[in-house]
Design a protein around this motif. Structure first.
Motif, PDB file in Angstrom:
ATOM      1  N   LYS A   5       0.933  -1.226   0.021  1.00 28.93           N
ATOM      2  CA  LYS A   5       0.188  -0.108   0.083  1.00 28.93           C
ATOM      3  C   LYS A   5       0.869   1.295  -0.029  1.00 28.93           C
ATOM      4  O   LYS A   5       0.474   2.439   0.307  1.00 28.93           O
ATOM      5  N   TYR A   6       2.173   1.176  -0.541  1.00 35.54           N
ATOM      6  CA  TYR A   6       3.136   2.397  -0.574  1.00 35.54           C
ATOM      7  C   TYR A   6       3.403   2.718  -2.040  1.00 35.54           C
ATOM      8  O   TYR A   6       3.439   1.757  -2.813  1.00 35.54           O
ATOM      9  N   THR A   7       3.862   3.867  -2.063  1.00 37.04           N
ATOM     10  CA  THR A   7       4.785   4.481  -3.344  1.00 37.04           C
ATOM     11  C   THR A   7       5.819   5.019  -2.770  1.00 37.04           C
ATOM     12  O   THR A   7       5.939   5.661  -2.108  1.00 37.04           O
ATOM     13  N   ILE A   8       6.963   4.698  -3.869  1.00 35.29           N
ATOM     14  CA  ILE A   8       8.192   5.393  -3.862  1.00 35.29           C
ATOM     15  C   ILE A   8       8.096   6.428  -4.933  1.00 35.29           C
ATOM     16  O   ILE A   8       7.805   6.068  -6.210  1.00 35.29           O
ATOM     17  N   ARG A   9       8.414   7.610  -4.449  1.00 35.49           N
ATOM     18  CA  ARG A   9       8.471   8.770  -5.564  1.00 35.49           C
ATOM     19  C   ARG A   9       9.395   9.848  -5.150  1.00 35.49           C
ATOM     20  O   ARG A   9       9.853  10.035  -4.030  1.00 35.49           O
ATOM     21  N   TYR A  66      14.132  10.414  -2.670  1.00 36.54           N
ATOM     22  CA  TYR A  66      12.751   9.823  -2.841  1.00 36.54           C
ATOM     23  C   TYR A  66      11.988   9.754  -1.533  1.00 36.54           C
ATOM     24  O   TYR A  66      12.840   9.758  -0.565  1.00 36.54           O
ATOM     25  N   LEU A  67      10.617   9.471  -1.421  1.00 34.48           N
ATOM     26  CA  LEU A  67      10.109   9.230  -0.442  1.00 34.48           C
ATOM     27  C   LEU A  67       9.268   8.002  -0.567  1.00 34.48           C
ATOM     28  O   LEU A  67       8.883   7.502  -1.549  1.00 34.48           O
ATOM     29  N   VAL A  68       8.904   7.496   0.569  1.00 33.85           N
ATOM     30  CA  VAL A  68       8.091   6.071   0.654  1.00 33.85           C
ATOM     31  C   VAL A  68       6.765   6.686   1.095  1.00 33.85           C
ATOM     32  O   VAL A  68       6.990   7.147   2.485  1.00 33.85           O
ATOM     33  N   VAL A  69       5.707   6.727   0.647  1.00 32.72           N
ATOM     34  CA  VAL A  69       4.331   7.418   1.006  1.00 32.72           C
ATOM     35  C   VAL A  69       3.496   6.144   1.134  1.00 32.72           C
ATOM     36  O   VAL A  69       3.096   5.320   0.203  1.00 32.72           O
ATOM     37  N   ASP A  70       2.740   6.131   2.127  1.00 39.41           N
ATOM     38  CA  ASP A  70       1.434   5.744   2.652  1.00 39.41           C
ATOM     39  C   ASP A  70       0.441   6.050   1.725  1.00 39.41           C
ATOM     40  O   ASP A  70      -0.079   7.024   1.934  1.00 39.41           O
ATOM     41  N   ASN A  71      -0.083   5.187   0.716  1.00 41.67           N
ATOM     42  CA  ASN A  71      -1.242   5.626  -0.279  1.00 41.67           C
ATOM     43  C   ASN A  71      -2.576   5.751   0.473  1.00 41.67           C
ATOM     44  O   ASN A  71      -3.228   6.570   0.127  1.00 41.67           O
ATOM     45  N   SER A  72      -2.734   5.051   1.697  1.00 42.38           N
ATOM     46  CA  SER A  72      -4.006   5.382   2.208  1.00 42.38           C
ATOM     47  C   SER A  72      -4.084   6.529   2.921  1.00 42.38           C
ATOM     48  O   SER A  72      -4.992   7.408   3.320  1.00 42.38           O
ATOM     49  N   THR A  73      -2.911   7.145   3.781  1.00 44.27           N
ATOM     50  CA  THR A  73      -2.945   8.422   4.460  1.00 44.27           C
ATOM     51  C   THR A  73      -2.276   9.218   3.887  1.00 44.27           C
ATOM     52  O   THR A  73      -2.151  10.492   4.424  1.00 44.27           O
ATOM     53  N   ASN A  74      -1.215   9.104   2.844  1.00 40.27           N
ATOM     54  CA  ASN A  74      -0.233  10.143   2.252  1.00 40.27           C
ATOM     55  C   ASN A  74       0.699  10.482   3.253  1.00 40.27           C
ATOM     56  O   ASN A  74       1.363  11.582   2.987  1.00 40.27           O
ATOM     57  N   GLU A  75       0.843   9.792   4.108  1.00 33.68           N
ATOM     58  CA  GLU A  75       1.862   9.966   5.372  1.00 33.68           C
ATOM     59  C   GLU A  75       3.234   9.675   4.580  1.00 33.68           C
ATOM     60  O   GLU A  75       3.430   8.408   4.168  1.00 33.68           O
ATOM     61  N   PHE A  76       4.371  10.359   4.978  1.00 34.88           N
ATOM     62  CA  PHE A  76       5.701  10.044   4.710  1.00 34.88           C
ATOM     63  C   PHE A  76       6.139   9.033   5.719  1.00 34.88           C
ATOM     64  O   PHE A  76       6.490   9.389   6.761  1.00 34.88           O
ATOM     65  N   ILE A  77       6.564   7.650   5.263  1.00 34.66           N
ATOM     66  CA  ILE A  77       7.088   6.886   6.119  1.00 34.66           C
ATOM     67  C   ILE A  77       8.548   6.478   6.100  1.00 34.66           C
ATOM     68  O   ILE A  77       9.000   6.138   6.910  1.00 34.66           O
ATOM     69  N   ALA A  78       9.383   6.928   5.034  1.00 32.85           N
ATOM     70  CA  ALA A  78      10.446   6.835   4.790  1.00 32.85           C
ATOM     71  C   ALA A  78      11.290   7.628   3.690  1.00 32.85           C
ATOM     72  O   ALA A  78      10.416   8.128   3.031  1.00 32.85           O
TER      73      ALA A  78
END
Length: 179
Positions: A5-9, A66-78
């Motif tokens: 459920k994450y995106t790296i962008r 780059y960021l790892v973003v939680d798709n459901s909350t849009n929170e930056f997690i890494a």
């Protein structure tokens, strides 16, 4: 790039507030080994200037954040970055930190594996390496689970925020040859 459920962008200047919050939540954990990040993000204005500087480095193909973003909350997690890029070989150093609330949950390993494969294909690096201190067991575990091999320890290789010069373990991963 997406997984679970994450995106790296790529990190963008428009990410200022959330990026600053990510650093703030983890500042104490980052102090010794993310010296540049900690020293250049003391407040929102300094963080904005820092993001502009790293965006300029990205334009010159010297640095890739780059960021790892939680798709459901849009929170930056890494946060994952490519630095010390040497196009003559070509190789780069990869760095990463994970938000304290997501550490130890396997997200970093999945993100790192996907991102390293992406970097080999997209940038055509022949080698990606990472450096870590012997006390950072989590980084060592991620490196090994992502097929990085311990190449050795370089003595007195890094100066921490506190001014201590420490040894660093070097891990490397080579691009697989296509048969």
């Amino acid at each position: 790039m997406q997984f679970d459920k994450y995106t790296i962008r790529p990190l963008a200047i428009s990410d200022l507030n959330q990026y600053f919050d990510l650093v703030e939540r983890n500042r104490k954990r980052l102090e010794d080994f993310f010296t540049g990040t900690v020293s250049k993000t003391k407040d929102l204005a300094a963080t904005e200037q820092f993001l502009k500087e790293i965006d300029e480095k990205r334009t010159k193909r010297e640095y890739f954040p780059y960021l790892v973003v939680d798709n459901s909350t849009n929170e930056f997690i890494a946060f994952i970055d490519l630095k010390n890029v040497d196009w003559s070989i070509p190789k780069t150093e990869i760095g990463c930190y994970t938000d304290v609330n997501f550490a130890g949950k396997g997200v970093t390993t999945k993100a790192m594996n996907l991102f390293v494969d992406y970097c080999f294909e997209t940038f055509d690096f022949k080698k990606i390496y990472l450096r870590t201190h012997h006390s950072n067991k989590a980084a060592q575990i991620v490196a090994e689970r992502c097929s990085f091999e311990l190449e050795g320890t370089i003595r007195m290789d890094y100066i921490t925020t506190a001014g201590e010069i420490v040894d660093l373990m070097y891990y490397g991963r080579l691009k697989k040859s296509k048969i």
